[in-house]
Design an enzyme around this catalytic site. Structure first.
Site, PDB file in Angstrom:
ATOM      1  N   GLU A 173       1.176  -1.858   8.111  1.00 37.37           N
ATOM      2  CA  GLU A 173       1.446  -0.150   8.433  1.00 37.37           C
ATOM      3  C   GLU A 173      -0.375  -0.282   7.755  1.00 37.37           C
ATOM      4  O   GLU A 173      -0.705   0.171   6.406  1.00 37.37           O
ATOM      5  CB  GLU A 173       2.133   0.198   6.905  1.00 37.37           C
ATOM      6  N   GLU A 362      10.807  -1.826  10.462  1.00 41.80           N
ATOM      7  CA  GLU A 362      11.247  -1.595   9.665  1.00 41.80           C
ATOM      8  C   GLU A 362      11.852   0.097   9.365  1.00 41.80           C
ATOM      9  O   GLU A 362      11.493   0.652   9.877  1.00 41.80           O
ATOM     10  CB  GLU A 362      10.202  -1.665   8.466  1.00 41.80           C
TER      11      GLU A 362
HETATM   12  C1  BGP Z   1       7.183  -0.746   3.570  1.00 41.43           C
HETATM   13  C2  BGP Z   1       6.601  -1.885   3.689  1.00 41.43           C
HETATM   14  C3  BGP Z   1       7.680  -3.518   3.155  1.00 41.43           C
HETATM   15  C4  BGP Z   1       9.111  -2.233   2.281  1.00 41.43           C
HETATM   16  C5  BGP Z   1       9.087  -1.337   2.402  1.00 41.43           C
HETATM   17  C6  BGP Z   1       9.972  -0.303   1.473  1.00 41.43           C
HETATM   18  O1  BGP Z   1       5.801   0.652   3.299  1.00 41.43           O
HETATM   19  O2  BGP Z   1       5.778  -1.945   4.595  1.00 41.43           O
HETATM   20  O3  BGP Z   1       6.801  -3.963   2.718  1.00 41.43           O
HETATM   21  O4  BGP Z   1       8.348  -2.965   0.981  1.00 41.43           O
HETATM   22  O5  BGP Z   1       7.946  -0.444   3.133  1.00 41.43           O
HETATM   23  O6  BGP Z   1       9.281  -0.283   0.121  1.00 41.43           O
HETATM   24  P1  BGP Z   1       9.819  -0.608  -0.830  1.00 41.43           P
HETATM   25  O7  BGP Z   1       9.833  -2.179  -1.192  1.00 41.43           O
HETATM   26  O8  BGP Z   1       8.336   0.593  -2.032  1.00 41.43           O
HETATM   27  O9  BGP Z   1      11.065   0.185  -1.598  1.00 41.43           O
END
Ligand code: BGP
Length: 471
Positions: A173, A362
């Protein structure tokens, strides 16, 4: 869905070192920026003192339990696992000249295990962490010197693992520095726009240099970028809302535009002028940026809206940022707006723009799972979320988009990046641990485990047509 995904399509899940491994000081690892964020990316930074607590210090203990976890991934039929290497395991201070052999050996063991199960690794070089020393001594990516530290690290891991790792991503990201500068670049939250964009520039140059190294060292590998897909729709069809939406979408598109095309898009000239930002871009930087990525990868959780009306304030949480809520969408327990059809839209949009293969690295639903009387997790809400998104991926493939694969976020429960909660669960595999660190760390299969196994086995043919709301 009678349609089957192509045989070459990679199916799996995605994890990040700092959210699963634990063992935060084991085998010579140095402290990372994640280690000083005990409440996650949205929380305060702390100085580490002996005996203080960060749930990520143990996380889900993947560092020691990876054979069991990878076996469970294999049981679901994974053909791909996205994971990250913790930079601070390999170069504990970031500016060391020699790598830490014990850290390198750990990832050898991980790749051995994946090989045993025929799972293709997709490796992120930097997922929301960098050696803390670089943030403290160099002001993180604000310093040009960090480019060299990063390329030394990238070269080391390409040389070490290149014979077996053929799929790479540079920065997770990469647009997150706009929203969480410490998490993205080791910068303080109150940094100036000048510092922020100069740091982003250094990171983009480092990314391009890593792409070049990868192409030179592992000629049969493919390396991509990774963007937080933050697609905005106009709140209304008012022409001013259209222009506002165009401008706001460019904030995240800028990253992919540079990484895929090899130069800054012309729209940034006006943007930098309006912000009063003057970047130091050397001729060598311009040359480096020309090395472009082989594919585009992105995370996708939600969409939101943009409006030219100043009375419309951001009122929906959206991963690391905030957006204006879309009245047609429902939201997750954490307020992220659920939009499966938006995934089809985004895939088509990005493919039209770049004509490069795309990888969804993701996507998933963070939810509170409560075991029933028999101790089972019946997570139909997660199944619906994933089904509806994957269905739209199938639609996009039929639209003609080249999609390399899909790795759902958090195939096993892990620590949330934004809030450091373990109760925000994404997994097909339940981990017995709560937000206070209590629990046996035992793993168990949720209902979605068997569902995903079936989807992978049928190559998507058993995905259900969405039965309500969007289609
Ligand atoms: C993205 C990241 C991840 C992950 C995901 C979910 O932004 O790349 O590392 O964590 O989001 O977010 P969260 O863990 O805050 O629910």
């Amino acid at each position: 869905m009678s349609f089957q995904f192509p045989e070459s399509f990679l199916w799996g899940g995605a994890i990040a070192a700092n959210q699963v491994e634990g063992a935060y000081l084991s085998d010579g690892k140095g402290l990372s920026t994640s280690d000083v964020q005990p409440k996650g990316a949205h929380g305060e930074l702390v100085d580490r003192k002996a005996g203080d607590y960060n749930i990520k210090d143990t996380a889900i203990d993947f560092y020691h339990r990876y054979p069991e976890d990878i076996a469970l991934f294999a049981e679901m039929g994974f053909t791909c696992l996205r994971l990250s290497i913790a930079w601070s395991r390999i170069y504990p201070n970031g500016d060391d000249l020699e790598p830490n052999e014990a850290g390198l050996a750990y990832y050898d063991r991980i790749f051995n295990e994946l090989e045993k199960h025929d799972i293709t690794p997709l490796v992120t070089l930097s997922h929301y962490e960098m050696p803390l020393n670089l943030a403290k001594q160099y002001q993180g990516w604000a310093s040009r010197d960090v480019i060299e530290c990063f390329t030394r690290y990238a070269k080391t891991v390409f040389e070490r693992y290149g014979h077996r790792v053929k799929r790479w991503l540079t920065f997770n990201e990469i647009n997150v520095t706009l929203h969480e500068p410490f998490t993205g670049s080791g910068l303080p939250r109150d940094c100036t726009e000048q510092t922020r964009f100069q740091a982003i520039h250094h990171q983009l140059v480092a990314s391009a240099k890593a792409v070049k190294l990868c192409h030179d060292i592992i000629p049969d590998a493919k390396i991509g970028n990774m963007i937080l897909g933050a697609m905005l729709y106009p709140l209304t069809c008012h022409p001013s809302d259209m222009v506002k939406t165009l401008m706001q979408n460019r904030e995240w598109l800028m990253f992919g535009d540079i990484q895929a095309r090899g130069y800054y898009p012309s729209y940034m000239t006006r943007k930098f002028r309006d912000m009063g930002v003057e970047l130091n871009i050397t001729p060598e930087d311009e040359e480096a940026l020309k090395e472009t990525i082989d594919f585009i990868s992105f995370s996708y959780y939600m969409t939101g809206c943009a409006s030219a009306d100043p009375k419309q304030a951001d009122n929906a949480d959206a991963n690391m940022l905030q957006m204006i809520a879309n009245p047609y969408l429902k939201a997750s327990e954490w307020g992220w707006q659920i939009d499966p059809v938006g995934l089809r839209y985004l895939l088509n949009f990005l493919y039209d723009r770049y004509q490069k293969p795309l990888f969804i690295v993701e996507n998933g639903l963070g939810a509170k799972d409560v075991p029933n009387e028999s101790g089972e997790i019946i997570d139909d809400y997660r199944i619906t979320y994933l089904n509806d998104h994957l269905y739209q991926v199938g639609e996009a493939i039929q639209d003609g988009v080249e999609v390399m694969g899909y790795t759902s976020w958090g195939p096993i429960d892990l620590v949330s990046a934004s809030t450091a909660q373990l109760s925000k669960r994404y997994g097909f595999i339940y981990v017995d641990r709560d937000d206070n660190g209590e629990g046996s760390l035992a793993r168990s299969r949720k209902k979605s485990f068997y569902w995903y196994q079936d989807i992978i086995q049928s190559r998507g043919a058993t995905l259900a047509a969405p039965d309500q709301g969007q289609s």
